[in-house]
Design a protein around this motif. Structure first.
Motif, short mmCIF file in Angstrom:
data_model
loop_
_atom_site.label_atom_id
_atom_site.label_comp_id
_atom_site.label_asym_id
_atom_site.label_seq_id
_atom_site.Cartn_x
_atom_site.Cartn_y
_atom_site.Cartn_z
N MET A 146 10.76 -7.35 3.61
CA MET A 146 9.83 -6.78 4.57
C MET A 146 9.48 -5.38 4.08
SD MET A 146 10.19 -6.20 8.67
CE MET A 146 11.32 -4.87 8.61
N VAL A 147 8.19 -5.12 3.99
CA VAL A 147 7.69 -3.81 3.53
C VAL A 147 6.80 -3.25 4.64
CG1 VAL A 147 6.34 -2.61 1.79
CG2 VAL A 147 7.71 -4.59 1.14
N ILE A 148 7.12 -2.06 5.11
CA ILE A 148 6.27 -1.39 6.10
C ILE A 148 5.34 -0.46 5.34
CG2 ILE A 148 6.24 0.17 8.08
CD1 ILE A 148 8.98 -0.94 8.83
N THR A 149 4.03 -0.57 5.63
CA THR A 149 3.03 0.22 4.92
C THR A 149 2.39 1.24 5.85
OG1 THR A 149 1.32 -1.44 5.39
CG2 THR A 149 2.51 -1.65 3.32
N ARG A 150 1.78 2.24 5.22
CA ARG A 150 1.13 3.30 6.01
C ARG A 150 -0.28 3.52 5.52
NH1 ARG A 150 0.66 8.54 4.04
NH2 ARG A 150 1.33 8.78 1.89
N ASN A 151 -1.08 4.18 6.35
CA ASN A 151 -2.39 4.66 5.95
C ASN A 151 -2.46 6.15 6.30
OD1 ASN A 151 -2.74 4.67 8.73
ND2 ASN A 151 -4.22 3.03 8.78
N ALA A 152 -3.62 6.73 6.32
CA ALA A 152 -3.74 8.16 6.55
C ALA A 152 -3.33 8.57 7.97
CB ALA A 152 -5.17 8.61 6.29
N ASN A 153 -3.44 7.64 8.93
CA ASN A 153 -3.18 7.97 10.33
C ASN A 153 -1.77 7.63 10.80
OD1 ASN A 153 -5.85 8.79 10.53
ND2 ASN A 153 -6.52 6.72 11.00
N GLY A 154 -1.04 6.82 10.06
CA GLY A 154 0.31 6.42 10.50
C GLY A 154 0.68 5.07 9.90
N ILE A 155 1.43 4.29 10.66
CA ILE A 155 1.87 2.98 10.20
C ILE A 155 0.69 2.02 10.23
CG2 ILE A 155 3.42 1.04 10.67
CD1 ILE A 155 4.86 3.53 9.71
N ARG A 156 0.45 1.31 9.11
CA ARG A 156 -0.65 0.36 9.03
C ARG A 156 -0.20 -1.03 9.44
NH1 ARG A 156 -3.02 -3.77 6.69
NH2 ARG A 156 -5.23 -3.72 6.32
N GLY A 157 0.92 -1.51 8.86
CA GLY A 157 1.36 -2.85 9.16
C GLY A 157 2.63 -3.22 8.42
N GLN A 216 -0.69 -13.45 -3.89
CA GLN A 216 -0.13 -12.35 -4.68
C GLN A 216 -0.73 -11.04 -4.23
OE1 GLN A 216 -1.23 -13.26 -8.71
NE2 GLN A 216 0.77 -14.15 -9.14
N MET A 217 0.05 -9.97 -4.36
CA MET A 217 -0.47 -8.65 -3.98
C MET A 217 0.28 -7.58 -4.77
SD MET A 217 -0.38 -6.78 -0.26
CE MET A 217 -1.59 -7.77 0.56
N MET A 218 -0.43 -6.52 -5.08
CA MET A 218 0.20 -5.34 -5.67
C MET A 218 -0.01 -4.20 -4.69
SD MET A 218 0.33 -4.16 -9.40
CE MET A 218 1.16 -2.69 -9.88
N VAL A 219 1.08 -3.54 -4.31
CA VAL A 219 1.03 -2.46 -3.34
C VAL A 219 1.39 -1.16 -4.04
CG1 VAL A 219 1.90 -1.61 -1.13
CG2 VAL A 219 1.77 -4.06 -1.55
N ARG A 220 0.56 -0.16 -3.88
CA ARG A 220 0.82 1.14 -4.48
C ARG A 220 1.97 1.83 -3.74
NH1 ARG A 220 -2.76 5.21 -7.28
NH2 ARG A 220 -1.86 7.20 -6.69
N GLY A 221 2.86 2.45 -4.46
CA GLY A 221 4.04 3.08 -3.89
C GLY A 221 3.74 4.18 -2.88
N GLU A 222 2.58 4.79 -3.01
CA GLU A 222 2.16 5.84 -2.10
C GLU A 222 2.03 5.34 -0.66
OE1 GLU A 222 -1.67 8.88 -1.86
OE2 GLU A 222 -1.72 7.17 -3.20
N HIS A 223 1.76 4.05 -0.48
CA HIS A 223 1.52 3.49 0.84
C HIS A 223 2.75 2.82 1.45
CE1 HIS A 223 -2.71 4.33 0.42
NE2 HIS A 223 -2.66 3.79 -0.79
N ILE A 224 3.88 2.89 0.78
CA ILE A 224 5.09 2.23 1.25
C ILE A 224 5.94 3.21 2.06
CG2 ILE A 224 7.23 1.13 0.51
CD1 ILE A 224 5.62 0.03 -1.85
N LEU A 237 8.87 1.80 4.06
CA LEU A 237 10.21 1.26 4.09
C LEU A 237 10.23 -0.12 3.45
CD1 LEU A 237 13.15 1.50 5.40
CD2 LEU A 237 12.19 0.18 7.26
N VAL A 238 11.26 -0.40 2.66
CA VAL A 238 11.49 -1.73 2.10
C VAL A 238 12.83 -2.20 2.66
CG1 VAL A 238 11.83 -3.09 0.01
CG2 VAL A 238 10.22 -1.18 0.01
N ASN A 239 12.81 -3.36 3.31
CA ASN A 239 14.01 -3.88 3.97
C ASN A 239 14.25 -5.32 3.52
OD1 ASN A 239 16.19 -4.11 5.62
ND2 ASN A 239 15.02 -4.14 7.53
N ILE A 240 15.49 -5.68 3.23
CA ILE A 240 15.82 -7.05 2.84
C ILE A 240 16.02 -7.87 4.11
CG2 ILE A 240 17.49 -8.52 1.68
CD1 ILE A 240 18.08 -6.13 -0.15
#
Length: 102
Positions: free
Chosen positions: A1-12, A86-94, A96-99
């Protein structure tokens, strides 16, 4: 599970299988289920030129566009989900990474 962010806060949230990562936490993931929340159309501020859909071109013929499923949560908020192979996520937008065991 990866929680992502945008400029305003948590994205999804991304539920996926991790394939590779590097020291900047750029992630290559597969079998991705993406979940995010958005405001209803009447609540969002959409500039006049951005409300029109883009016609499907050659890119849509090469790779299918993922279907977004929207379900109302309440209070003018919708929960959106889509499946991406498939997806590639830039580290800047991460955030939290949770198993998580499936």
């Amino acid at each position: 599970m990866v929680i992502t962010r945008n400029a305003n806060g948590i994205r999804g949230v991304l539920h996926a299988t991790l394939v590779a990562f590097d020291k900047q936490w750029n992630l290559a993931i597969t079998d991705v289920l993406e979940i995010w929340k958005k405001k209803a159309r009447s609540k969002r501020k959409i500039p006049p030129g951005l409300g029109t859909p883009v016609p499907r071109g050659t890119a849509a013929a090469i790779s299918a566009v993922p279907v977004v499923t929207e379900t109302p949560v309440g209070g003018g908020v919708w929960e959106c989900t889509r499946h991406i192979p498939q997806m590639m996520v830039r580290g800047e937008h991460i955030v939290l990474v949770n198993i998580v065991e499936r």
